[in-house]
Design an enzyme around this catalytic site. Structure first.
Site, PDB file in Angstrom:
ATOM      1  N   CYS A   1      49.667  34.157 -27.244  1.00 35.85           N
ATOM      2  CA  CYS A   1      51.082  33.794 -27.112  1.00 35.85           C
ATOM      3  C   CYS A   1      51.600  33.176 -28.411  1.00 35.85           C
ATOM      4  O   CYS A   1      51.212  32.064 -28.775  1.00 35.85           O
ATOM      5  CB  CYS A   1      51.220  32.822 -25.945  1.00 35.85           C
ATOM      6  SG  CYS A   1      52.825  32.039 -25.769  1.00 35.85           S
TER       7      CYS A   1
ATOM      8  N   CYS B   1      53.419  29.882 -28.062  1.00 35.82           N
ATOM      9  CA  CYS B   1      52.448  28.810 -27.814  1.00 35.82           C
ATOM     10  C   CYS B   1      51.888  28.284 -29.128  1.00 35.82           C
ATOM     11  O   CYS B   1      51.707  27.070 -29.306  1.00 35.82           O
ATOM     12  CB  CYS B   1      51.309  29.318 -26.938  1.00 35.82           C
ATOM     13  SG  CYS B   1      51.825  29.828 -25.292  1.00 35.82           S
TER      14      CYS B   1
END
Length: 120
Positions: free
Chosen positions: A39, A42
């Site tokens: 991600c 993230c």
């Protein structure tokens, strides 16, 4: 438990359960960042969480990879990453999803770190 100013990486259920038992006893706010290894948002938010941990030493910060701890993510109602949950005295008091507004994450941390929870 990690030293003040550090983010605790929860890589197994044992660590998660330990932190969940320690947090409520300390009456501290717990901020849990749920991430996934692939991600990109993230990855953008990881250093933000590190900065917040250094700034708010009265808060417990944890990072959970949803691929490593799927059941924990499910139990917390996480269905996208990054998701940040704010816990106080064993319960979720707020949730923040996404990486678009790191200032909002700081604002929520500040708000919940100073809120006194009444005991019934």
């Amino acid at each position: 438990m990690a030293e003040e100013g550090q983010v605790i990486a929860c890589r197994d259920r044992r660590t998660w359960l330990h932190q969940m038992s320690e947090g409520p006893e300390s009456n501290k706010l717990i901020v849990v960042g749920f991430t996934a290894s692939g991600c990109e948002p993230c990855k953008f938010m990881a250093p933000v969480l590190d900065e917040l941990a250094k700034k708010f030493t009265n808060v417990i910060f944890m990072m959970v990879d949803v691929d490593e701890l799927k059941l924990v993510a499910e139990d917390c109602g996480v269905d996208s990453t990054p998701t940040f949950i704010f816990m106080k005295e064993g319960g979720i008091v707020d949730t923040f999803v996404g990486a678009a507004n790191k200032e909002e994450l700081q604002k929520l941390t500040e708000t919940h770190a100073t809120v006194v929870v009444a005991v019934a």
